[in-house]
Design an enzyme around this catalytic site. Structure first.
Site, PDB file in Angstrom:
ATOM      1  N   GLU A 215      51.240  41.991  34.252  1.00 35.51           N
ATOM      2  CA  GLU A 215      50.642  42.160  35.580  1.00 35.51           C
ATOM      3  C   GLU A 215      50.184  43.605  35.708  1.00 35.51           C
ATOM      4  OE1 GLU A 215      49.918  39.931  37.615  1.00 35.51           O
ATOM      5  OE2 GLU A 215      51.046  38.220  36.867  1.00 35.51           O
ATOM      6  N   CYS A 250      48.388  47.846  43.346  1.00 39.99           N
ATOM      7  CA  CYS A 250      47.524  47.330  42.279  1.00 39.99           C
ATOM      8  C   CYS A 250      46.322  46.559  42.816  1.00 39.99           C
ATOM      9  CB  CYS A 250      48.329  46.448  41.322  1.00 39.99           C
ATOM     10  SG  CYS A 250      49.136  45.047  42.106  1.00 39.99           S
TER      11      CYS A 250
END
Length: 504
Positions: A215, A250
């Site tokens: 991720e 993110c």
């Protein structure tokens, strides 16, 4: 959870493997107990975690509770609500050849998994994956980020009080400890962080053919066109998404892409939104987090210094406070340094284009982002971005809210990551889908099965192709009933000499 930082990864791994081999985690009741204990830990120690993140990131209570603690609690509840169903064998469709068999998919745990968390959301991005690992029946070794030491220490001290100490272990330390841990063989590795370290982890996992979820992030673009009303609602959402955790998210908007006319409207509205949210002096606001450390602060200041002439709003910073104001850099070009790497901070460049098509072409010329945001009232424009771009997620007219929808997969594509999680996707990420076929012994099955045996003939080939051809065999449909009854009648009516003829 192992709370001794001197324990070596090999020792933790050996204990976890021994625990997994005992089959204790195969018991769904055991998994539920661990999940409920983890939920109790979050409820009973919420303030302790809030205080730790104030120390590490100056993160507000609002952001810690809502975007960290509650997201993990919600993930736990999703697992508790569905684990009985998800852990049972799932039926699968069949062909005529397997019509009398029982076929299913059983989701079983991989074994011992390594979870490497990230510093920007150290509760959510460490404990969220752990929830899935527990629910799927794995043992786990958790490595929190060393860049947020207070919360890492809190987690390492709390988890052993709530979770089984043999099944779940925690490893504290820095890059050297992570490198040491990666020398061992795991059954699955789950990593959240930047792509540089992600490549190292992928390379280490490849040596043992260990499956991974990576991720990561990337430069998440925001396209906004002239149809977005008076721009104020859109600007508020963008400023909010960029300000959460001081831009250290993110899926934060990395840059805006729009026409010059829209850029002017955005620049007029951003100061208004910032004042609404954080007052005349945002540095004094209790709702703004800080940059995580001096290294990241210096990196962001270098970006500001390199773009001084293009700063349209903000540009302030304070090294003593690790504070960087929300800064907008206008009229950037594709070769500017600010457009090369993920910013991961409160700096927002604006890149101008002629229209949506040019925006799509620019986005497609870069690495695939973790999220793509489109602000438009034109259905055709939204469809254009949806069909012509690739990203981990597409969000229309808002920022980052897809993370809260547990029925949606969260993950990247290409350079922004591989694999996904949240809700059922988390459970499946930490599970191996094992194919199971159960066949009995009877005269019909033996007759049908005999056509596959040598000696071969064209007649046998034709009959086997008929049996194996894909059909619409849906168990609860009328089609299935008709085919099943027809097949039974046909088998009963086939004379012995016809069977002999088919056998050649």
């Amino acid at each position: 959870m192992e709370n001794n930082n001197q324990s070596k990864p090999f020792g933790m791994l050996a204990r976890a493997r021994k625990a997994f081999s005992s089959n204790v985690t195969k018991d769904v009741a055991f998994r539920k107990k661990q999940l409920k204990s983890l939920r109790s830990m979050l409820i009973e120690n919420e303030q302790l975690m809030v205080d730790a993140l104030v120390s590490d990131l100056r993160k507000s209570r609002f952001e810690t509770v809502l975007y960290e603690v509650d997201l993990v609690k919600n993930e736990i509840q999703v697992m508790l609500n569905n684990i009985d169903t998800w852990s049972k064998p799932q039926s699968a469709s069949k062909s005529l050849m397997t019509l009398f068999d029982k076929v299913s998919v059983k989701y079983e745990p991989y074994g011992v998994v390594l979870i490497i968390g990230a510093w920007n959301y150290p509760i959510q991005l460490s404990l969220g994956p752990l929830v899935g690992a527990i629910a799927a029946g794995n043992c786990a070794i958790l490595k929190p980020s060393e860049l947020t030491p207070k919360i890492a220490r809190v987690i390492s001290e709390l988890l052993p009080r709530y979770l089984d100490k043999e099944c779940y272990h925690i490893l504290l330390g820095g890059p050297a400890d992570t490198a040491e841990a990666l020398k061992e063989r795991y059954d699955y590795i789950f990593y959240t962080g930047g792509d540089r370290v992600g490549r190292i982890i992928y390379e280490a996992a490849a040596k043992n053919l260990t499956p991974v979820t990576l991720e990561m992030g990337g430069k998440c673009p925001v396209y906004i066109d002239e149809t977005t009303a008076d721009m104020m609602p859109a600007v508020r959402r963008i400023v909010w998404g960029k300000s959460i955790n001081s831009g250290q998210t993110c899926v934060a908007p990395d840059y805006i892409i729009c026409t010059k006319e829209v850029q002017k409207q955005i620049l007029d509205k951003i100061p208004v939104a910032v004042k609404e949210f954080f007052g005349v002096n945002p540095q004094q606001s209790k709702d703004l987090a800080r940059v995580v450390n001096e290294n990241h602060f210096k990196r962001l200041v270098e970006v500001l210094d390199a773009n001084k002439s293009k700063i349209a709003f903000g540009g302030n910073y304070d090294p003593e406070d690790l504070y960087v104001s929300l800064t907008v850099i206008s009229d950037v070009n594709a070769k500017d340094p600010v457009m090369q790497e993920e910013i991961f901070g409160p700096i927002l460049p604006i890149f101008t284009v002629r229209d949506a098509q040019e925006a799509i072409e620019y986005i497609n010329s870069r690495q695939k982002p973790l999220a793509l945001y489109v602000f438009s009232k034109k259905k055709a424009v939204v469809a254009q971005f949806n069909e012509q771009t690739s990203s981990g997620a597409l969000v229309v007219n808002d920022i980052a809210v897809h993370l809260t929808v547990d029925s949606l997969p969260f993950g990247g594509v290409g350079n922004s990551g591989m694999g996904c999680y949240h809700g059922e996707y988390t459970f499946k990420t930490f599970s191996h889908p094992k194919a199971v076929l159960k066949r009995g012994f009877n005269s019909v099955l033996e007759t049908l099965g005999s056509f596959r045996y040598p000696p071969y003939s064209n007649k046998k080939l034709g009959f086997m192709r008929l049996l194996l051809a894909k059909r619409r065999l849906i168990p609860d449909s009328l089609d299935y009933v008709i085919v099943f009854l027809s097949g039974m009648m046909a088998l009963m009516m086939i004379p012995t000499r016809l069977l002999k003829w088919l056998k050649g």
